[in-house]
Design a protein around this motif. Structure first.
Motif, PDB file in Angstrom:
ATOM      1  N   PHE A 200       0.588  -1.141  -0.076  1.00 47.96           N
ATOM      2  CA  PHE A 200       0.108   0.004  -0.158  1.00 47.96           C
ATOM      3  C   PHE A 200       0.784   1.283   0.116  1.00 47.96           C
ATOM      4  N   PRO A 201       0.589   2.126  -0.850  1.00 49.45           N
ATOM      5  CA  PRO A 201       1.449   3.344  -1.049  1.00 49.45           C
ATOM      6  C   PRO A 201       0.897   4.317  -0.007  1.00 49.45           C
ATOM      7  N   LEU A 202       1.996   4.790   0.753  1.00 45.17           N
ATOM      8  CA  LEU A 202       1.741   5.817   2.019  1.00 45.17           C
ATOM      9  C   LEU A 202       1.428   7.194   1.487  1.00 45.17           C
ATOM     10  N   ASP A 203       1.607   7.531   0.145  1.00 50.35           N
ATOM     11  CA  ASP A 203       1.507   8.897  -0.316  1.00 50.35           C
ATOM     12  C   ASP A 203       0.533   8.559  -1.624  1.00 50.35           C
ATOM     13  N   GLY A 204      -0.948   9.394  -0.976  1.00 50.58           N
ATOM     14  CA  GLY A 204      -2.095   9.248  -2.011  1.00 50.58           C
ATOM     15  C   GLY A 204      -2.014  10.248  -2.989  1.00 50.58           C
ATOM     16  N   GLY A 205      -0.993  11.329  -2.704  1.00 49.65           N
ATOM     17  CA  GLY A 205      -0.777  12.542  -3.674  1.00 49.65           C
ATOM     18  C   GLY A 205       0.018  11.867  -4.871  1.00 49.65           C
ATOM     19  N   LEU A 206       0.940  10.907  -4.827  1.00 51.67           N
ATOM     20  CA  LEU A 206       1.596  10.361  -5.768  1.00 51.67           C
ATOM     21  C   LEU A 206       1.187   9.154  -6.530  1.00 51.67           C
ATOM     22  N   LEU A 207       0.543   8.199  -5.609  1.00 54.50           N
ATOM     23  CA  LEU A 207       0.287   6.967  -6.482  1.00 54.50           C
ATOM     24  C   LEU A 207      -1.457   6.862  -6.285  1.00 54.50           C
ATOM     25  N   THR A 208      -1.940   6.193  -7.077  1.00 53.93           N
ATOM     26  CA  THR A 208      -3.536   6.031  -7.022  1.00 53.93           C
ATOM     27  C   THR A 208      -3.687   4.685  -6.180  1.00 53.93           C
ATOM     28  N   ALA A 209      -4.706   4.570  -5.627  1.00 53.49           N
ATOM     29  CA  ALA A 209      -4.734   3.345  -4.694  1.00 53.49           C
ATOM     30  C   ALA A 209      -5.057   2.082  -5.164  1.00 53.49           C
ATOM     31  N   LYS A 210      -5.283   2.269  -6.647  1.00 50.47           N
ATOM     32  CA  LYS A 210      -5.643   0.888  -7.334  1.00 50.47           C
ATOM     33  C   LYS A 210      -4.540  -0.181  -7.134  1.00 50.47           C
ATOM     34  N   ALA A 211      -5.055  -1.595  -7.073  1.00 50.40           N
ATOM     35  CA  ALA A 211      -3.735  -2.643  -6.780  1.00 50.40           C
ATOM     36  C   ALA A 211      -2.911  -2.352  -7.918  1.00 50.40           C
ATOM     37  N   PRO A 212      -1.650  -2.616  -7.542  1.00 51.46           N
ATOM     38  CA  PRO A 212      -0.560  -2.438  -8.537  1.00 51.46           C
ATOM     39  C   PRO A 212      -0.775  -3.904  -9.560  1.00 51.46           C
ATOM     40  N   GLN A 213      -0.153  -3.975 -10.523  1.00 49.59           N
ATOM     41  CA  GLN A 213       0.264  -4.946 -11.416  1.00 49.59           C
ATOM     42  C   GLN A 213       1.125  -5.490 -10.872  1.00 49.59           C
ATOM     43  N   VAL A 214       1.097  -6.914 -10.735  1.00 47.45           N
ATOM     44  CA  VAL A 214       2.050  -7.624 -10.148  1.00 47.45           C
ATOM     45  C   VAL A 214       2.650  -8.606 -10.994  1.00 47.45           C
ATOM     46  N   GLU A 215       4.035  -8.679 -11.251  1.00 49.10           N
ATOM     47  CA  GLU A 215       4.693  -9.613 -11.916  1.00 49.10           C
ATOM     48  C   GLU A 215       5.595 -10.469 -11.206  1.00 49.10           C
ATOM     49  N   GLN A 216       5.874 -11.723 -11.025  1.00 46.48           N
ATOM     50  CA  GLN A 216       6.669 -12.637 -10.502  1.00 46.48           C
ATOM     51  C   GLN A 216       7.327 -13.659 -11.174  1.00 46.48           C
ATOM     52  N   SER A 217       8.678 -13.519 -10.861  1.00 48.66           N
ATOM     53  CA  SER A 217       9.458 -14.350 -11.757  1.00 48.66           C
ATOM     54  C   SER A 217      10.751 -14.834 -10.806  1.00 48.66           C
ATOM     55  N   GLY A 218      10.548 -15.965 -10.679  1.00 51.23           N
ATOM     56  CA  GLY A 218      11.646 -16.462  -9.618  1.00 51.23           C
ATOM     57  C   GLY A 218      11.251 -16.119  -8.340  1.00 51.23           C
ATOM     58  N   ASN A 219      12.433 -15.445  -7.763  1.00 52.07           N
ATOM     59  CA  ASN A 219      12.285 -15.200  -6.491  1.00 52.07           C
ATOM     60  C   ASN A 219      11.953 -13.345  -6.354  1.00 52.07           C
TER      61      ASN A 219
END
Lengths: 208, 696
Positions: B224-243
């Protein structure tokens, strides 16, 4: 098996990302520094307003919902009307937009809208723009009421965000709040750079 | 932020008196202030029945109607965090602590907050016989519509020797206290932040985490971003590869990165049971990422031209030279017609181009698959290195005249069509570690460019590599300038064995770096076995010969699988374990960031065991006493980024510099966020110049 699992997960992720991205494509946004999205909306009095009509002039857009506590904060205190009066007096255009869909909170039929404009002592350049299909709100990425945008005479967005820096619903805080819209307009009129061009728009969600 | 600075103690005392007074006058009213309520919300204290002398964590417990929610400190796309305005307290009151929230998608928006119930906690330390608190509250409760609530709550409890809680209240308090994020430290945080970057793609911000200690990542943690002025609250896109997990957040349109000089931001990370807070993470901006090298604005034709030039320069590199000389040698042999030369030239060119196209395709496919790899990766595989050792060993032996096979190989390589093609393929493979300066930039761009453009760059490199040889074949005039065949050829052939021996030694060393000391032993034994088998084949009769040849095959197969086994055994992060020379730190993004924030100069040596230029620079410049003293005097933070193994973190760091090969020398002057890249061939004077300009 792991590979298969990963593959399925990857596919889900991709599909998920697409589903998330799809509404985002519809949901554009007015971004400071970029050209303002086009719009063409009819106001409560039946007059059509296009972005092109305001070429060469300053334009402030304000999203409105009469039942939203944050709109009430700024209208009940007379803060919004004072801003409208001050800046329309300086030949700055000010349009107040209702993007509430029919059946949702804040939706008004043209006749009701005229009454609300009257009762709210609205000092905008026109009675409410009725964007009940949400097309203008979505084009601008209007998230909250109030959500404020300032467009310069070149048709570029120069400010997008909250009206001020205090997201309390209590009208008592207005006196001590820094008004971003007034600051941006004053700076522009004086030929200075705008200090804050973007902020988190606080308030109620726009009821598309 | 939301708790107002408390007035001084004199003020407390008078206020306390007032509280006592009010309490005495109207007990019932004071009790009514024990709670607050509004539409869809009831608020009450979560506090002990009796306070002890020590600091106690207490809170405001919000009981919210089903379907409604209240907010986190960053409320998200709309809404507002509650406010707690302490107007009086008989003790020390800490900041409000926010349990980690959940994402609440509300129509087209996302809010950050809590459904059902939540406790906003804070710590108090009593300093009077009774714990007194007077607080003005404001909150916002929303479903789709929002209703603000206001309240006024006071607390008056006895302070005695020991705190006494109602068990259910204590349990509630503890439940929410467990969700309060801890400040993330390397000891308590199971992930490591590799980078936070505002990419070239406008409107996004990326956060990359890796699991520490190879921890499993069944499900990526929520962020969750602490700064709502910089980032929207929308769930981020998550890409996982390996660790590695990459989160892509959407930025608030037009939101600037602040402060402009060195932007930072913060996050709360929750794994569902525990939460951590990361404050002031440095945001790398696009301008920092791509300093001197290629950026997207460079026209494609210029990149392809650079690629062709880089490819041509590869011909002069010591790794390619022996291969080409074999080929040229073959062409100069008696009975080679002009037509055959043209054919050879064309086939060689085709071999080079096809290999580059295949490698390019492979790299792009892997890039598309999310694997972070880079050029030279074929030399990160122990079996491939061992195979090359054998190849060069056999060629060297045949050049030295130890074994007749060489002549056959020569015939094969020199006269058959497949031979020319194979030479082309070979040339590409051995050229990889010798990437010249042009090639570095072009390949760096290739990893970042769209597929078609990236492929064009690969082909450009191939054209460059093939061009001199093809020209030589197409224009026999040039060939005729070369001396006529004669006995000198035998001498030259024997001489050419020596660069091959040198290559074998170097590859053995690479193998040693890849799999440890056993690599030397394995490589040498395989070489010995092959020579012995060849010798036997020469001196034995028919079946003996067959046996000898089978032995060669067996030795090779055993050797390759042995190398593979050894490498898998060492699958643990070898680069990290490999001790670096004194004063040099292994690559650690956070440590580098910290050094930069301290205002320390940072010098990063991107190197690899299989990179000859890197080793030469190390021996002649970087590890000399003179340069070491210079670095020490200027308190430079030295980093050796070892890319011998496939290390995605370093691959990515190189990509950010617009490079995809080593060596790269990056110098961050004190207080500078963007590096200066030094030439690939280092000189002591260049290091001196870094500090000379500084004192000016």
């Amino acid at each position: 098996m792991n590979i298969k699992k990963f593959g399925a997960k990857h596919l889900l992720n991709t599909v998920g990302a697409f589903l998330i991205a799809a509404p985002a494509l519809v949901m554009a946004a007015a971004t400071p520094g970029e050209k303002a999205p086009e719009f063409s909306e009819v106001d409560a009095a039946g007059k059509t307003h296009n972005l092109a009509d305001y070429k060469g002039q300053w334009l402030v857009l304000e999203w409105f919902n009469k039942d939203c506590p944050y709109v009430k904060k700024h209208y009940g205190s007379g803060n919004m009307q004072a801003l409208q009066e001050k800046y329309t007096g300086q030949d700055i255009n000010w349009l107040t937009v209702i993007s509430s869909a029919k059946g949702k909170q804040g939706y008004l039929e043209p006749a009701q809208a005229l009454e609300v404009a009257e009762s709210h002592n609205l000092h905008a350049s026109a009675p409410f723009l009725l964007d009940s299909d949400g097309s203008m709100g979505r084009a601008y990425g209007a998230k909250t009421t109030p959500h404020m945008f300032i467009i310069n005479p070149e048709g570029q967005v120069v400010y997008a965000g909250a009206i001020d820096d205090n997201d309390s619903a209590n009208p008592a805080v207005i006196a001590d709040s820094a008004n971003y819209v007034a600051a941006a307009l004053d700076a522009s009129m004086a030929g200075d750079a705008i200090a804050v061009a973007s902020s988190r728009a606080y308030g109620c969600s726009v009821k598309y | 932020m939301l708790t107002r600075t408390l007035p001084n103690k004199t003020f407390y005392r008078s206020l306390l008196w007032l509280v006592y007074f009010c309490a005495a006058v109207s007990v019932s009213q004071a009790q009514a202030q024990d709670t607050a309520s509004g539409d869809h919300v009831r608020v009450r204290w979560l506090a002990p029945e009796q306070f002890g002398p020590a600091t106690e964590t207490i809170g405001f417990y919000f009981d919210v109607d089903p379907g409604w929610h209240v907010y986190w400190r960053n409320a998200g796309d709309s809404g507002a965090a509650p406010r707690f305005d302490f107007v009086g307290a008989s003790g020390e009151v800490g900041e409000i602590q926010w349990p980690s929230p959940v994402r609440l998608p509300i129509e087209h928006l996302t809010n950050l907050g809590y459904e059902d119930d939540v406790a906003y906690l804070f710590s108090v330390t009593p300093d009077a016989p009774r714990m007194e608190l007077v607080v003005n509250l404001e909150w916002l409760v929303c479903k789709v519509d929002c209703i603000p609530g206001y309240g006024n709550m006071s607390l008056s409890r006895e302070v005695a020797d020991k705190a006494q809680w109602l068990p259910q209240d204590l349990a509630l308090r503890d439940r929410f206290a467990a969700q309060i994020p801890d400040a993330a430290t390397p000891d308590n945080f199971p992930w490591a932040v590799q980078r936070v970057s505002a990419g070239a793609e406008q409107g996004t911000l990326q956060l990359e985490l890796t699991a520490a200690n190879g921890g499993s990542l069944v499900s990526p943690p929520e962020i969750f971003p602490l700064d709502g002025g910089l980032l929207t609250a929308k769930a981020p896109q998550v890409e996982q590869s390996g660790n590695t997990i990459l989160y892509t957040f959407e930025r608030v349109p037009g939101a600037p990165l602040l402060p402009a000089a060195s932007p930072t931001t913060g996050f709360v990370i929750s794994d569902g049971t525990r939460a951590w807070q990361l404050d002031n993470l440095e945001i790398q901006t696009a301008s920092v990422s791509v300093p001197l090298a290629v950026d997207g604005s460079q026209p494609l034709w210029l990149l392809i031209l650079a690629a062709i030039a880089g490819g041509a320069i590869l011909n002069l590199m010591p790794c390619v030279f022996p291969v080409l000389s074999i080929k040229l040698f073959g062409l100069m042999g008696p009975g080679t017609s002009a037509q055959e030369r043209v054919k050879s030239g064309v086939l060689y060119g085709a071999g080079v181009l096809v290999t580059f196209a295949l490698l390019g395709g492979l790299l792009l496919a892997l890039r598309a698959g999310g694997a972070a790899i880079g050029w030279g990766f074929q030399l990160q595989s122990a079996p491939v290195v061992l195979a090359l050792i054998l190849l060069f060993w056999l060629m060297a032996l045949s050049f030295s005249g130890v074994y007749e096979f060489g002549h056959r190989l020569m015939n094969l390589a020199g006269h058959s069509r497949g031979g020319s093609f194979a030479t082309g393929v070979l040339a590409v493979f051995v050229a990889a570690p010798c990437t010249g300066p042009f090639m570095g930039a072009a390949l760096g761009a290739a990893t970042l460019l769209p597929t078609a453009s990236a492929m064009a760059i690969f082909i450009g490199l191939g054209i460059g590599l093939a061009l001199p040889f093809v020209l030589l074949c197409l224009f026999p005039v040039l060939l005729q300038r070369l001396p006529q065949p004669g006995p000198w050829m035998e001498t030259l052939r024997q001489f050419l064995a020596f660069p091959l021996y040198a290559t074998v030694i170097w590859l053995l060393w690479v193998l040693g770096r890849l799999v440890g000391e056993d690599g030397w032993l394995l490589g040498s034994l395989v070489m010995l076995g092959v020579v012995l088998a060849l010798w036997l084949a020469q001196h034995l009769q028919r079946f003996g010969k067959l046996f000898a040849w089978l032995s060669v095959l067996a030795v090779i197969v055993l050797g390759l699988s042995g190398a593979n086994f050894l490498q898998e055994q060492r699958a643990q992060p070898v680069a990290a374990a490999r001790t670096t020379a004194e004063g040099w730190q292994p690559y650690d993004r956070i440590a580098i960031g910290e050094a930069l924030t301290r205002g320390q100069g940072v010098f990063i040596d991107y190197t690899a065991a299989w990179c000859i230029t890197c080793q030469v620079n190390k021996k002649l410049v970087l590890d000399t006493d003179e340069v070491a003293a210079l670095f020490a005097k200027n308190k430079v933070y030295l980093v050796r980024a070892d890319w011998t193994d496939q290390n995605p973190v370093i691959t990515r760091a190189l990509a950010e510099l617009g490079r995809n090969s080593v060596p790269v020398y990056a110098w961050y002057a004190p207080g500078e966020k963007s590096p200066v890249l030094l030439p690939q061939i280092l000189q002591t004077s260049m290091i001196e110049a870094l500090f000379a300009s500084e004192t000016e």
